[in-house]
Design an enzyme around this catalytic site. Structure first.
Site, PDB file in Angstrom:
ATOM      1  N   ASP A 177       0.841  -1.206   0.000  1.00  0.00           N
ATOM      2  CA  ASP A 177       0.000   0.000   0.000  1.00  0.00           C
ATOM      3  C   ASP A 177       0.870   1.248   0.000  1.00  0.00           C
ATOM      4  O   ASP A 177       0.611   2.199   0.729  1.00  0.00           O
ATOM      5  CB  ASP A 177      -0.938  -0.010   1.207  1.00  0.00           C
ATOM      6  CG  ASP A 177      -2.067   1.020   1.057  1.00  0.00           C
ATOM      7  OD1 ASP A 177      -2.395   1.375  -0.095  1.00  0.00           O
ATOM      8  OD2 ASP A 177      -2.604   1.472   2.079  1.00  0.00           O
TER       9      ASP A 177
ATOM     10  N   LYS B 284       2.065   4.699  -1.131  1.00  0.00           N
ATOM     11  CA  LYS B 284       1.465   5.867  -1.771  1.00  0.00           C
ATOM     12  C   LYS B 284       1.937   7.105  -1.019  1.00  0.00           C
ATOM     13  O   LYS B 284       2.492   7.003   0.088  1.00  0.00           O
ATOM     14  CB  LYS B 284      -0.066   5.769  -1.756  1.00  0.00           C
ATOM     15  CG  LYS B 284      -0.672   5.576  -0.374  1.00  0.00           C
ATOM     16  CD  LYS B 284      -2.175   5.369  -0.475  1.00  0.00           C
ATOM     17  CE  LYS B 284      -2.786   5.100   0.886  1.00  0.00           C
ATOM     18  NZ  LYS B 284      -4.248   4.881   0.799  1.00  0.00           N
TER      19      LYS B 284
ATOM     20  N   ASN C 284       1.346   7.628   2.735  1.00  0.00           N
ATOM     21  CA  ASN C 284       2.067   6.761   3.667  1.00  0.00           C
ATOM     22  C   ASN C 284       3.563   7.059   3.716  1.00  0.00           C
ATOM     23  O   ASN C 284       4.335   6.253   4.241  1.00  0.00           O
ATOM     24  CB  ASN C 284       1.844   5.292   3.292  1.00  0.00           C
ATOM     25  CG  ASN C 284       0.421   4.847   3.547  1.00  0.00           C
ATOM     26  OD1 ASN C 284      -0.281   5.443   4.355  1.00  0.00           O
ATOM     27  ND2 ASN C 284      -0.030   3.829   2.857  1.00  0.00           N
TER      28      ASN C 284
ATOM     29  N   ASP D  42       2.450   2.748   7.705  1.00  0.00           N
ATOM     30  CA  ASP D  42       1.240   1.984   7.430  1.00  0.00           C
ATOM     31  C   ASP D  42       1.535   0.585   6.879  1.00  0.00           C
ATOM     32  O   ASP D  42       1.494   0.348   5.676  1.00  0.00           O
ATOM     33  CB  ASP D  42       0.325   2.743   6.458  1.00  0.00           C
ATOM     34  CG  ASP D  42      -1.092   2.180   6.472  1.00  0.00           C
ATOM     35  OD1 ASP D  42      -1.289   1.060   6.984  1.00  0.00           O
ATOM     36  OD2 ASP D  42      -2.003   2.855   5.970  1.00  0.00           O
TER      37      ASP D  42
ATOM     38  N   THR E 155      -4.607   0.593  -2.676  1.00  0.00           N
ATOM     39  CA  THR E 155      -5.336   1.758  -3.167  1.00  0.00           C
ATOM     40  C   THR E 155      -5.405   1.651  -4.689  1.00  0.00           C
ATOM     41  O   THR E 155      -4.369   1.469  -5.342  1.00  0.00           O
ATOM     42  CB  THR E 155      -4.628   3.050  -2.740  1.00  0.00           C
ATOM     43  OG1 THR E 155      -4.533   3.058  -1.306  1.00  0.00           O
ATOM     44  CG2 THR E 155      -5.406   4.276  -3.193  1.00  0.00           C
TER      45      THR E 155
END
Length: 432
Positions: free
Chosen positions: A214, A216, A219, A235, A267
Site C-alpha cells: 500500500d 502511496k 504513507n 502503514d 489503493t
C-alpha cells in the site's frame, strides 16, 4: 489522490465505514464531537483525499471498560472517555494528549512518555476472535523485525484479550506531497532526494522479504519539519511476506502465505497489473507503486486516472499512460526513463529497489537534468484534480464506488488502514 475510489481492503466481518481517496495536502481540520468524533475536511483546502471516518462497529467496542466517565469530566475534558479505554499499564507510562486519527477498528493518539517527555503515537487496535489476533500478529511480526531510518519504528507493544496497543515513533513533518506544495520551488533534484530515501527503505524491506502493498504519498511522512528530515514509510496494515521469505514464524502455513499473495488490496490507482489479474505477487508491486508516486511527484497528476474503476483497471492492465502536457516538456529524459522502468507490465522486467538506487537519475541526483522549477505546474495540477475529485466525493457509506471489498479470501478483522503523523488540527494516518 484519485477519483471516487478508496483503498482496496480485504472484506471485514464488520461492514461499516469507507474511505474516499481525496485527501487534503494543505489543511484537513478536525471537528470533534462529544460522543462520536468525526473528521471533516476544510472545503477550501481539499487537495488529496477526503476522509469520512465513522464510528467503530459494535463488535469493536471493548468489554474491558467497566466504569463510565462522569458527565462533568467529559464536559471538562472531551478526551476523557477515550482515555478510559487505555490499559492502566499504558496510562502509567504515557500521558495521552489527543486523538489524532481513527478508523473502524483502530484509534491513534498523540502521547508523551511521562519520564522522558518524548512524543509518541499510540495505535489502539480492537481485536476480536482467533483470526483477528492472527491478522494483528502478522502486522506485528513485520514491525518487530524492521529497523531502518526510512521505516516507521515500533517502540513497544501492549496486548490484552481484546486490544493491541502499538507505541510508534511520531512523525511531525507532514506527508510527502504536503512538503512539495508548501515549498516555493520544486525541482527534479528535490524529487530525487525524496525518492532515494523511499527506495532505500524499500530495498531494506524487500531484502527481509516484506511486501508493503500500500505504498502511496499519504504513507510517506517526514519525521520532522526541518529540511534535513528523513522520509519514512508508514502503514504496514496490509504488508505481508513474499514467497522468498524464509521466516516461518510470521508466515505459519503456505496456505496463509498464498492467501496474502493473491488477495487484492491496496489503493486502486497504485495497484500493479499482476494484482488486478489476481496473479501471485512479489516485491515488484511496491516498485510499480513507486513509479506511480514518481509520476505524481514530478507532475501533480496520476498516470492512470479515470472516474470509473473498470476504466482505471483497464488502463493499468494495458499500461496506458503518457508524458503529455505540463510540466512533462520540462522533465528530463532520465526522469522519464526512471518512471518507464518502474511502470513496466511484466514484473520480471521491472526495476528492483536495488536497481532503482543505481539508476543514473538517482545516482546523479538529477545533476544533468533540467533545473526548471516545476512547483507551479505541480500545484496547478493538484488543485485541478482536487476540484474535480471534491465534486465526486461520496457523502455517505452508501454512495457507489466508496469501497472495494473482497468477496472471498478476506482476512477477518481487517479494517480501514490509516497512517501516523502529528499535525495539529489534522486527521492523520495510523503509522503501521
Amino acid at each position: 489522490m484519485g477519483s471516487s475510489s478508496g483503498k482496496v481492503l480485504p472484506e471485514s466481518s464488520a461492514k461499516s465505514g469507507y474511505f474516499c481517496t481525496i485527501k487534503s495536502v494543505v489543511e484537513l481540520r478536525k471537528v470533534k464531537k462529544l460522543d462520536g468524533e468525526r473528521c471533516k475536511p476544510n472545503p477550501h483546502a481539499c487537495l488529496w483525499r477526503w476522509r469520512s471516518d465513522n464510528r467503530a462497529s459494535k463488535e469493536g467496542n471493548s468489554k474491558e471498560v467497566t466504569e463510565p466517565v462522569p458527565l462533568e469530566e467529559r464536559l471538562r475534558n472531551p478526551n476523557a472517555k477515550f482515555r478510559a479505554k487505555f490499559d492502566p499499564r499504558i496510562t502509567a507510562r504515557y500521558d495521552i494528549k489527543a486523538l489524532i486519527g481513527r478508523g473502524s477498528f483502530s484509534r491513534v493518539v498523540r502521547a508523551e512518555h511521562r519520564r522522558t517527555r518524548k512524543p509518541f503515537a499510540i495505535k489502539l487496535l480492537e481485536v476480536r476472535g482467533r483470526e483477528g489476533h492472527e491478522a494483528c500478529q502478522a502486522e506485528l511480526g513485520i514491525l518487530r523485525r524492521v529497523n531502518h531510518a526510512n521505516i516507521i519504528r515500533l517502540a513497544e507493544v501492549f496486548e490484552t484479550p481484546h486490544r493491541v496497543y502499538l507505541v510508534l515513533e511520531l512523525a511531525t513533518g507532514g506527508e510527502l506531497l504536503e512538503r512539495v506544495v508548501a515549498r516555493g520551488t520544486f525541482r527534479e533534484c528535490d524529487a530525487t532526494r525524496a525518492l532515494v530515501m523511499v527506495a532505500s527503505g524499500l530495498c531494506y524491506l524487500h531484502t527481509l522479504g516484506v511486501i508493503h502493498r500500500d505504498l502511496k504519498p499519504e504513507n510517506l511522512l517526514y519525521y520532522h519539519p526541518g529540511q534535513d528530515s528523513r522520509l519514512i514509510i508508514t502503514d504496514f496494515g496490509l504488508a505481508c511476506w513474499d514467497n522468498k521469505s524464509s521466516d516461518r514464524k510470521e508466515c505459519k502455513t503456505s496456505e496463509t502465505k498464498d492467501w496474502a499473495l493473491r488477495t487484492l488490496c491496496g489503493t486502486p490507482e497504485y495497484l500493479a497489473p499482476e494484482m488486478l489479474a489476481r496473479r501471485p505477487i512479489s516485491s515488484a508491486v511496491d516498485m510499480w507503486a513507486l513509479g506511480v508516486i514518481t509520476y505524481i511527484l514530478l507532475s501533480g497528476s496520476l498516470p492512470f486516472d479515470h472516474n470509473s474503476r473498470p476504466r482505471l483497471f483497464r488502463a493499468i492492465l494495458r499500461g496506458n499512460y503518457s508524458f503529455h502536457g505540463n510540466p512533462w516538456n520540462s522533465v528530463s529524459t532520465l526522469a522519464k526513463s526512471f518512471i518507464e522502468r518502474l511502470l513496466t507490465l511484466d514484473p520480471n522486467d521491472r526495476m528492483t529497489a536495488e536497481d532503482a538506487l543505481k539508476h543514473p537519475w538517482l545516482v546523479s541526483m538529477a545533476a544533468s537534468s533540467s533545473n526548471k522549477n516545476l512547483h507551479r505546474s505541480i500545484s496547478r495540477n493538484l488543485q485541478q484534480r482536487a476540484s474535480q475529485a471534491s465534486s465526486r466525493c461520496p457523502s455517505s457509506s452508501s454512495a457507489p464506488g466508496s469501497k472495494i471489498a473482497m468477496r472471498s479470501g478476506s482476512r477477518p478483522g481487517s479494517g480501514p488502514r490509516l497512517g501516523v503523523g502529528d499535525r495539529s488540527q489534522c486527521s492523520l494516518k495510523i503509522a503501521t
